[in-house]
Design an enzyme around this catalytic site. Structure first.
Site, PDB file in Angstrom:
ATOM      1  N   ASP A 191      20.581 -16.680  36.129  1.00 27.49           N
ATOM      2  CA  ASP A 191      21.508 -17.275  37.249  1.00 27.49           C
ATOM      3  C   ASP A 191      22.650 -16.545  37.436  1.00 27.49           C
ATOM      4  O   ASP A 191      22.156 -15.945  39.218  1.00 27.49           O
ATOM      5  CB  ASP A 191      22.238 -18.161  36.902  1.00 27.49           C
TER       6      ASP A 191
ATOM      7  N   SER B 177      26.791 -25.844  29.316  1.00 26.30           N
ATOM      8  CA  SER B 177      25.008 -26.234  29.039  1.00 26.30           C
ATOM      9  C   SER B 177      24.412 -25.879  30.333  1.00 26.30           C
ATOM     10  O   SER B 177      24.705 -26.328  31.452  1.00 26.30           O
ATOM     11  CB  SER B 177      24.779 -28.106  28.410  1.00 26.30           C
ATOM     12  N   LYS B 178      23.413 -25.285  30.349  1.00 22.92           N
ATOM     13  CA  LYS B 178      22.465 -25.489  31.422  1.00 22.92           C
ATOM     14  C   LYS B 178      22.431 -26.810  31.954  1.00 22.92           C
ATOM     15  O   LYS B 178      22.251 -26.993  33.516  1.00 22.92           O
ATOM     16  CB  LYS B 178      21.374 -24.764  31.107  1.00 22.92           C
ATOM     17  N   ARG B 179      21.814 -27.495  31.246  1.00 18.76           N
ATOM     18  CA  ARG B 179      21.546 -29.027  31.541  1.00 18.76           C
ATOM     19  C   ARG B 179      22.600 -30.184  32.954  1.00 18.76           C
ATOM     20  O   ARG B 179      22.503 -30.550  33.529  1.00 18.76           O
ATOM     21  CB  ARG B 179      21.904 -30.132  30.631  1.00 18.76           C
TER      22      ARG B 179
END
Ligand code: GLU
Length: 487
Positions: A265, A255-257
């Site tokens: 990226d 997850s990016k979070r």
């Protein structure tokens, strides 16, 4: 297959394209292309609160960068548009009302406060809350219509049967069945008139003639309920292929979070899109009858077969991706490599001072990810501090004394050179070594250490001396000799 295969990738514009999403997009694309069908992009933006500005454009950009070119989509059009759900907002209520008329859905006027209170009460009792169908039982359709005409706020809910089972067949997970009494009467049309995902996915997949629905397993348990909608309309449901999550490790989803990289990226770090696609394709899928692991997009289209998918979650292994990337970097044409490497090299090197083309030749086989380059070559711009123990090399019996002798031997030889090329450096020094009484490695190892300060460099002593130039090489050598003298 007689019918044209039509698949869709249906992201919500909530941020960057994460790698799990990219994999779903890739499999969806491969499935369509393998059957010579159409791949469609649909933007699911009905949850406006979660929408991130700019995310839609990023989706288009990432898809194109990944080579996942869609045949129909918001920015390119197509016969089944619009392809953005908020632009389709007038379509959904009409279909929802068809269900209301059939009794498969109903209008609900319960206030948020009422529902919150009910939910809290259920929570306190430790039971999972579901709507109690109050408006279905207490508000006849005619009354509902009057109240709506009078301006009252309402939602439309699915009327899920209270008995029996709902089911569907998944291409990967097989027959999935749930008891209807465990299912909630989901909202289909919200008070703002927009559909929920639960409704829009069914309407759009049907109207866009989607034959295969590919999406994450988080939708697996809701799919039986979606099938009830298809049944209520009398529509043929699509084939379903739910995909297991991509995990960071055994317990956590990527997850990016949590700081896991997005596709963007990775590109920005210097991973090649071909490497990312190849690696992502193998996260939970393997082609039959081959041990090969490197596949171009064309190979993947030919080989893709959903029967090669694995039900268990796939673990995203960054080291493996890096290994794939190094392979793809090695395979680049040297000019392409140089073109890609130079922006990274010039972050630390002055192109007027260093022969970047020669440096690129030396670096290509050693580059795993482009963002490693500045650190790999920084020593060429500035001599690093280093521990003199680096001179000591057991294998070649190089001691500090040997190093002192080697540098004293090599300095005057270098000083005489007028044509500072790798060949001259090589020929002159190699010719002189036998008479020095030292072994080749006893000269070249200290020489390279003295001018680079590094155990590992992108090439040997001659290449490094060439890249540094005569003046800088001699300057570094002198300084290193002084340091050794003062030990
Ligand atoms: N909009 C959904 C999501 O981003 C897609 C689910 C689907 O493909 O049906 O998770």
């Amino acid at each position: 297959m007689d019918q044209e295969v039509r698949t869709r990738f249906a992201p919500s514009p909530t941020g960057y394209l994460h790698l799990g999403g990219l994999r779903t997009a890739l499999y969806t694309y491969l499935l369509a292309k393998k059957h010579h069908g159409k791949f469609i992009l649909r933007i699911e933006d009905t949850d406006q609160e979660r929408e991130v500005p700019g995310a839609v454009d990023l989706i288009y950009k990432s898809m194109h960068q990944a080579g996942l070119d869609y045949d129909e989509g918001p920015d390119i059009g197509g016969d089944y548009g619009p392809y953005i759900q908020t632009q389709r907002r007038d379509i959904y209520p009409e279909f929802a009302w068809q269900l209301v008329e059939k009794g498969a859905a109903y209008c609900c006027f319960c206030s948020k406060e009422d529902l919150d209170a009910q939910r809290k009460e259920a929570e306190a009792k430790g039971i999972t809350w579901k709507y109690n169908k109050k408006c279905l039982h207490e508000v006849p359709l005619e009354e509902a219509k009057r109240r709506i005409a009078a301006g009252e706020k309402y939602v439309i809910r699915q009327n899920v049967p209270t008995t029996g089972k709902a089911s569907f067949d998944d291409l990967l997970y097989g027959h999935v069945e749930v008891d209807c009494d465990t299912l909630d009467d989901n909202v289909l049309i919200k008070a703002d008139g927009l559909p929920t995902y639960n409704f829009a996915n069914v309407i759009d997949d049907h109207l866009m003639a989607i034959t295969h629905v590919t999406r994450g397993t988080e939708y697996l348990s809701s799919a039986p309920k979606y099938n009830l909608l298809y049944e209520a309309f009398g529509w043929q449901p699509p084939l379903y292929l739910h995909l297991p999550p991509v995990m960071k490790d055994a317990t956590r989803k990527l997850s990016k979070r949590h700081g896991d990289p997005s596709f963007e990226d990775l590109l920005a770090k210097g991973y090649l899109k071909e490497a990312i696609i190849n690696f992502i394709a193998l996260l939970g899928w393997a082609p039959k009858d081959t041990n090969e692991e490197f596949f171009s997009m064309e190979d993947l289209i030919n080989l893709f077969d959903e029967r090669g998918l694995n039900k268990s979650p796939a673990i995203f292994d960054m080291n493996k991706l890096t290994y794939f990337n190094a392979h793809y970097i090695r395979a680049l044409a040297p000019e392409t490599y140089a073109e890609m490497a130079k922006p990274w090299l010039t972050q630390v090197l002055d192109p007027e001072k260093v022969d970047l083309n020669r440096l690129c030749e030396l670096l290509q086989g050693r580059t795993e990810v482009f963002n490693q380059l500045p650190d790999m070559v920084r020593f060429l711009a500035e001599m690093p501090e280093f521990d003199t123990e680096l001179y000591v090399n057991k294998k070649s019996k190089t001691t500090i004394t040997v190093a002192q002798n080697a540098l004293a031997f090599i300095y005057p030889l270098l000083n005489r050179i007028t044509d500072w090329s790798e060949t001259t450096l090589h020929d002159l020094i190699m010719a002189a070594i036998p008479a020095s009484g030292m072994k080749t490695s006893q000269v070249l190892w200290p020489f390279r250490i003295a001018i680079t300060g590094q155990a590992a460099t992108p090439g040997g002593a001659f290449e490094m001396a060439y890249l540094l130039g005569k003046e800088e090489t001699l300057h570094r050598l002198l300084h290193s000799m002084e340091v050794l003298q003062n030990l």
